[in-house]
Design a protein around this motif. Structure first.
Motif, PDB file in Angstrom:
ATOM      1  N   PHE A   1      -0.657  11.262 -10.042  1.00  0.00           N
ATOM      2  CA  PHE A   1      -1.625  12.349  -9.941  1.00  0.00           C
ATOM      3  C   PHE A   1      -0.934  13.705  -9.891  1.00  0.00           C
ATOM      4  O   PHE A   1      -1.465  14.703 -10.390  1.00  0.00           O
ATOM      5  CB  PHE A   1      -2.529  12.178  -8.729  1.00  0.00           C
ATOM      6  N   GLY A   2       0.253  13.763  -9.298  1.00  0.00           N
ATOM      7  CA  GLY A   2       1.011  15.012  -9.282  1.00  0.00           C
ATOM      8  C   GLY A   2       1.411  15.432 -10.679  1.00  0.00           C
ATOM      9  O   GLY A   2       1.274  16.600 -11.054  1.00  0.00           O
ATOM     10  N   LYS A   3       1.883  14.479 -11.477  1.00  0.00           N
ATOM     11  CA  LYS A   3       2.246  14.777 -12.867  1.00  0.00           C
ATOM     12  C   LYS A   3       1.018  15.217 -13.659  1.00  0.00           C
ATOM     13  O   LYS A   3       1.074  16.173 -14.438  1.00  0.00           O
ATOM     14  CB  LYS A   3       2.868  13.556 -13.533  1.00  0.00           C
ATOM     15  N   ARG A   4      -0.095  14.513 -13.448  1.00  0.00           N
ATOM     16  CA  ARG A   4      -1.322  14.863 -14.165  1.00  0.00           C
ATOM     17  C   ARG A   4      -1.791  16.260 -13.765  1.00  0.00           C
ATOM     18  O   ARG A   4      -2.206  17.053 -14.619  1.00  0.00           O
ATOM     19  CB  ARG A   4      -2.408  13.846 -13.867  1.00  0.00           C
ATOM     20  N   GLY A   5      -1.693  16.588 -12.494  1.00  0.00           N
ATOM     21  CA  GLY A   5      -2.088  17.913 -12.026  1.00  0.00           C
ATOM     22  C   GLY A   5      -1.203  19.002 -12.601  1.00  0.00           C
ATOM     23  O   GLY A   5      -1.689  20.065 -12.999  1.00  0.00           O
ATOM     24  N   LEU A   6       0.104  18.759 -12.640  1.00  0.00           N
ATOM     25  CA  LEU A   6       1.021  19.742 -13.226  1.00  0.00           C
ATOM     26  C   LEU A   6       0.762  19.920 -14.710  1.00  0.00           C
ATOM     27  O   LEU A   6       0.822  21.046 -15.227  1.00  0.00           O
ATOM     28  CB  LEU A   6       2.471  19.329 -12.976  1.00  0.00           C
ATOM     29  N   ASN A   7       0.486  18.829 -15.414  1.00  0.00           N
ATOM     30  CA  ASN A   7       0.167  18.936 -16.842  1.00  0.00           C
ATOM     31  C   ASN A   7      -1.117  19.744 -17.059  1.00  0.00           C
ATOM     32  O   ASN A   7      -1.180  20.575 -17.976  1.00  0.00           O
ATOM     33  CB  ASN A   7       0.016  17.548 -17.472  1.00  0.00           C
TER      34      ASN A   7
ATOM     35  N   ALA B   1       0.832  -1.207   0.000  1.00  0.00           N
ATOM     36  CA  ALA B   1       0.000   0.000   0.000  1.00  0.00           C
ATOM     37  C   ALA B   1       0.864   1.253   0.000  1.00  0.00           C
ATOM     38  O   ALA B   1       0.552   2.232  -0.680  1.00  0.00           O
ATOM     39  CB  ALA B   1      -0.929  -0.003   1.215  1.00  0.00           C
ATOM     40  N   ARG B   2       1.964   1.232   0.764  1.00  0.00           N
ATOM     41  CA  ARG B   2       2.858   2.384   0.789  1.00  0.00           C
ATOM     42  C   ARG B   2       3.472   2.616  -0.588  1.00  0.00           C
ATOM     43  O   ARG B   2       3.525   3.749  -1.075  1.00  0.00           O
ATOM     44  CB  ARG B   2       3.954   2.178   1.835  1.00  0.00           C
ATOM     45  N   ASP B   3       3.935   1.546  -1.227  1.00  0.00           N
ATOM     46  CA  ASP B   3       4.542   1.671  -2.559  1.00  0.00           C
ATOM     47  C   ASP B   3       3.517   2.161  -3.588  1.00  0.00           C
ATOM     48  O   ASP B   3       3.807   3.044  -4.393  1.00  0.00           O
ATOM     49  CB  ASP B   3       5.142   0.346  -3.007  1.00  0.00           C
ATOM     50  N   HIS B   4       2.335   1.577  -3.564  1.00  0.00           N
ATOM     51  CA  HIS B   4       1.308   1.987  -4.524  1.00  0.00           C
ATOM     52  C   HIS B   4       0.845   3.417  -4.265  1.00  0.00           C
ATOM     53  O   HIS B   4       0.540   4.141  -5.211  1.00  0.00           O
ATOM     54  CB  HIS B   4       0.115   1.031  -4.487  1.00  0.00           C
ATOM     55  N   SER B   5       0.789   3.808  -3.007  1.00  0.00           N
ATOM     56  CA  SER B   5       0.353   5.176  -2.719  1.00  0.00           C
ATOM     57  C   SER B   5       1.377   6.187  -3.223  1.00  0.00           C
ATOM     58  O   SER B   5       1.007   7.242  -3.738  1.00  0.00           O
ATOM     59  CB  SER B   5       0.112   5.367  -1.219  1.00  0.00           C
ATOM     60  N   TYR B   6       2.673   5.866  -3.116  1.00  0.00           N
ATOM     61  CA  TYR B   6       3.701   6.768  -3.633  1.00  0.00           C
ATOM     62  C   TYR B   6       3.589   6.888  -5.146  1.00  0.00           C
ATOM     63  O   TYR B   6       3.620   7.998  -5.688  1.00  0.00           O
ATOM     64  CB  TYR B   6       5.092   6.266  -3.236  1.00  0.00           C
ATOM     65  N   GLU B   7       3.420   5.744  -5.820  1.00  0.00           N
ATOM     66  CA  GLU B   7       3.284   5.767  -7.275  1.00  0.00           C
ATOM     67  C   GLU B   7       2.034   6.542  -7.700  1.00  0.00           C
ATOM     68  O   GLU B   7       2.056   7.305  -8.665  1.00  0.00           O
ATOM     69  CB  GLU B   7       3.224   4.341  -7.815  1.00  0.00           C
ATOM     70  N   THR B   8       0.954   6.355  -6.969  1.00  0.00           N
ATOM     71  CA  THR B   8      -0.291   7.053  -7.285  1.00  0.00           C
ATOM     72  C   THR B   8      -0.139   8.554  -7.087  1.00  0.00           C
ATOM     73  O   THR B   8      -0.608   9.350  -7.916  1.00  0.00           O
ATOM     74  CB  THR B   8      -1.432   6.513  -6.406  1.00  0.00           C
ATOM     75  N   MET B   9       0.506   8.956  -6.009  1.00  0.00           N
ATOM     76  CA  MET B   9       0.708  10.384  -5.765  1.00  0.00           C
ATOM     77  C   MET B   9       1.584  11.009  -6.851  1.00  0.00           C
ATOM     78  O   MET B   9       1.320  12.123  -7.305  1.00  0.00           O
ATOM     79  CB  MET B   9       1.336  10.611  -4.386  1.00  0.00           C
ATOM     80  N   VAL B  10       2.613  10.298  -7.290  1.00  0.00           N
ATOM     81  CA  VAL B  10       3.474  10.814  -8.364  1.00  0.00           C
ATOM     82  C   VAL B  10       2.676  10.947  -9.655  1.00  0.00           C
ATOM     83  O   VAL B  10       2.751  11.964 -10.353  1.00  0.00           O
ATOM     84  CB  VAL B  10       4.709   9.904  -8.552  1.00  0.00           C
TER      85      VAL B  10
END
Length: 128
Positions: A86-92, A75-84
């Motif tokens: 969504f962060g990229k999508r938000g910046l785009n 869950a920790r690994d997947h949450s980090y990947e998900t945040m990255v």
């Protein structure tokens, strides 16, 4: 520790109660029995939550400890990947919105500057 045991047992009770309420809420004195059970869990004299935690919850958690740790790591690994992601999508999305706003405002600015061209200035009568 006592309160931790109580809240864990109470949370499990509330989770199971969600389903059992639908099936046995018609039973006579169901709500009174449920209230007496919560008081039994909470009472410092009966220590119901401690009894249930030590007899059922703790042995189950001890047997499944390695699986639980594995799920937490996943869950920790997947949450980090998900945040990255969504962060990229938000910046785009922010960059696209900024470019679109700049393009629209550039068109408005060009229209304003066009109104001050030399032909427009020649059409103004001289006051001299």
């Amino acid at each position: 520790v006592r309160w931790m045991m109580y809240w864990i047992v109470f949370a499990l009770f509330m989770a199971t109660e969600t389903f059992t309420d639908l099936l046995i809420s018609w039973f006579p004195f169901y709500y009174e029995i449920k209230m007496a059970f919560v008081i039994w869990l909470l009472s410092p004299y009966t220590r119901g939550a401690s009894l249930l935690y030590r007899k059922f919850v703790h042995p189950t958690l001890s047997r499944k400890e390695k699986e639980i740790d594995t799920y937490i790591i996943q869950a920790r690994d997947h949450s980090y990947e998900t945040m990255v992601r969504f962060g990229k999508r938000g910046l785009n999305m922010a960059a696209t919105a900024a470019v679109q706003a700049a393009a629209k405002s550039q068109g408005v600015l060009a229209g304003r500057l066009r109104s001050f061209s030399m032909q427009d200035l020649r059409s103004i009568p001289d006051e001299a």
